[in-house]
Design an enzyme around this catalytic site. Structure first.
Site, PDB file in Angstrom:
ATOM      1  NE  ARG A 120      -2.983   2.815   2.640  1.00 13.85           N
ATOM      2  CZ  ARG A 120      -3.037   3.672   3.655  1.00 13.85           C
ATOM      3  NH1 ARG A 120      -2.503   3.361   4.813  1.00 13.85           N
ATOM      4  NH2 ARG A 120      -3.618   4.834   3.523  1.00 13.85           N
ATOM      5  CG  HIS A 139      -1.169   9.114   3.496  1.00  4.20           C
ATOM      6  ND1 HIS A 139      -1.331   7.764   3.742  1.00  4.20           N
ATOM      7  CD2 HIS A 139      -0.701   9.625   4.645  1.00  4.20           C
ATOM      8  CE1 HIS A 139      -0.981   7.488   4.986  1.00  4.20           C
ATOM      9  NE2 HIS A 139      -0.580   8.603   5.562  1.00  4.20           N
ATOM     10  CE1 TYR A 188       0.604   2.627  13.476  1.00  7.67           C
ATOM     11  CE2 TYR A 188      -1.454   3.518  12.621  1.00  7.67           C
ATOM     12  CZ  TYR A 188      -0.122   3.179  12.444  1.00  7.67           C
ATOM     13  OH  TYR A 188       0.476   3.399  11.220  1.00  7.67           O
ATOM     14  CD  GLU A 235      -4.753   7.392  10.019  1.00  6.55           C
ATOM     15  OE1 GLU A 235      -4.287   8.460  10.411  1.00  6.55           O
ATOM     16  OE2 GLU A 235      -4.396   6.295  10.471  1.00  6.55           O
ATOM     17  CD  GLU A 260      -1.301   4.023   8.186  1.00  6.04           C
ATOM     18  OE1 GLU A 260      -0.922   4.410   9.313  1.00  6.04           O
ATOM     19  OE2 GLU A 260      -1.628   4.796   7.267  1.00  6.04           O
ATOM     20  CG  ASN A 272      -4.911   3.312   8.539  1.00  8.19           C
ATOM     21  OD1 ASN A 272      -5.040   2.393   7.732  1.00  8.19           O
ATOM     22  ND2 ASN A 272      -4.592   4.533   8.167  1.00  8.19           N
TER      23      ASN A 272
END
Ligand code: BG6
Length: 481
Positions: free
Chosen positions: A78, A122, A302, A168, A380, A300
């Site tokens: 990606r 992005h 985390y 995002e 991500e 994504n």
């Protein structure tokens, strides 16, 4: 007990990057500035972090980088297209050398049987559009985004099947002044970000429709930062705060992409707070049409977040993680009358105050699947740390391996419970500029030898996690040791 369900045949294993964070060559071969080039120069002047002018020098190392991906066994990669590299003025005349760079990169990936997953935007809006009308401040961006999307779709349609429109969006809205070059008036206008969010939804919808029109068999998605919000206690007020936070930070964005609607409770809150935005006739029809062209959701992941009932009278503020790599230095988010962030004492954190919560990934995957029944792609997931290059060229990063291993186990468990997960693209394929901590905070499987102060030759070194991930991919996720 470990769940042994294998990943489906054809599951895509790879990693992710974004253009301005890795490419460098910021003023080379006809490329003009984007807003991240400018923002990162300012960050360099303020904090001493590296700027985007060289970054990981991927523009000149792309063949070597793809060879390293192939050595790990990647079946997907990606990356994002730098809008100002292909259309230096945002619209109008293309830059042939910039356009060719992505042909070369995609061809190199395809030659190694690596599926490209391309993000259109992005964070790096061309400065030309920012100077012309303020970027996301103007409705004009919707048409210009469509122009750019149609240009790259027509250019690469025969080589790229998976397209992500926006990276995002909720983070862009939350940190509107850090992700965009905006004026002080816009920064302090609390409604600005929600109007910009509406324009992003319109731009996304136009791009999604274009993917289906232009790309044979094209699949359209968008990547959302996805943290589940847990209640700090089972006090009904805390549980309500967690419900509010999930609606405000997650569902509001998913509902627009996947259902083509705005979440009622969030719209009512924005109105009560005087933060509502202008919706013109035809807008919701366009957003609805876009949702019918939405094929998969990029996630994504985390961390998870913890919230409690907001302190009465507390002022609105965003979360700030620490910039110094020493845990504990966090300012938590407040949304008045909705929720207030707080520490979750049940889980650990990285040195950069990111809560570590693999089970949260399983929670998110299953929750989204059960609500929307849509294929999901991890775009991500990763561990940022100060890695050390040893004298013999090795880099020992057991903390990253441990983090990724537990998250892959969570993915397996979610798949066993019915989640349709199609790919894992952790952050990042190789070291690159962090959005908050320069080059010193590293995420890659490959170490890039440079520091914030010294560019050096950006020589590549394989980390321990490189060999570990290679084995994970070779066994299709069976062997995680
Ligand atoms: C995601 C972004 O939010 O997190 C990436 O899409 C970013 O661009 C990544 O690099 C990690 O965050 P950071 O601030 O540590 O670079």
């Amino acid at each position: 007990m470990e769940i042994v369900t294998a990943f489906p045949k054809g599951f895509l294993w790879g990693a992710a990057t974004s253009a301005y964070q890795c490419e460098g060559a910021a003023a080379e071969d006809g490329k003009k500035d984007n807003q991240q080039d400018v923002i990162n120069r300012e960050i360099h002047d303020e904090y001493g972090y590296a700027d985007a002018s060289v970054a990981s020098d991927h523009y000149h190392h792309y063949k070597e980088d793809v060879a390293l991906m192939a050595e790990m066994g990647f079946t997907s990669y990606r990356f994002s297209i730098n809008w100002a590299r292909v259309l230096p003025d945002g619209t109008g005349a293309p830059n042939p050398l910039g356009v060719q760079f992505y042909h070369n990169l995609i061809d190199e990936l395809r030659a190694h049987n690596i599926e490209p997953v391309v993000t259109m935007w992005h964070y790096d809006l061309p400065m030309a559009l920012v100077e012309r009308y303020g970027g996301w401040a103007s409705r004009q961006i919707v048409d210009d985004f469509e122009y750019y999307a149609r240009f790259i779709l027509n250019e690469y349609k025969d080589k790229v099947k998976y397209w992500l429109t926006i990276n995002e969006q909720s983070i862009v809205v939350n940190y509107i002044d850090r992700k965009n070059k905006i004026s002080p008036e816009e920064k302090f206008n609390p409604r600005f970000r929600y109007q910009a969010n509406h324009y992003m939804n319109l731009a996304h919808a136009k791009a999604a429709i274009a993917v289906h029109e232009i790309v044979p068999g094209g699949q359209c998605g968008a990547a959302l930062d996805m943290a589940p919000y847990y209640p700090h206690s089972c006090r009904p007020e805390d549980v309500m705060a967690a419900k509010n936070a999930n609606a405000f930070k997650n569902q509001f964005y998913m509902d627009a992409y996947i259902k083509g609607i705005y979440t009622d409770s969030v719209m009512a809150y924005l109105k009560r707070q005087g933060l509502d935005f202008e919706i013109l006739p035809g807008d919701m029809e366009l957003i609805k049409k876009g949702s019918q062209c939405f094929d998969f959701l990029g996630i994504n992941y985390y961390q998870s977040q913890c919230v409690k009932a907001p302190t009465p009278g507390a002022a609105r503020r965003s979360k700030q993680n620490n910039k110094i790599g020493k845990g504990g230095h966090v300012t938590y988010e407040v949304q008045p009358d909705l929720f207030e962030g707080c520490k979750n004492e049940n889980i650990g954190e990285t040195d950069f105050s990111m809560p570590i919560d693999p089970l949260g990934l399983q929670y998110v995957l299953e929750d989204i699947h059960d609500r929307y029944h849509i294929p999901l792609m991890i775009c991500e997931n990763g561990f940022g740390a100060y890695d050390v290059l040893e004298k013999d060229g090795s880099i020992h990063d057991p903390y990253r391996i441990a983090y990724l291993r537990e998250h892959i186990k969570a993915m397996k468990a979610a798949i066993a419970n019915g989640v349709q997960l199609i790919a894992y693209n952790p952050w990042s394929a190789f070291d690159l500029l962090s959005t908050s901590n320069g080059i010193a905070k590293r995420y890659g499987f490959v170490y890039v030898d440079r520091t914030d102060d010294e560019v050096r030759e950006c020589k590549r070194y394989r980390k321990d996690s490189f060999y570990w991930y290679k084995n994970v991919i070779a066994t299709n996720g069976k062997n995680l040791e």
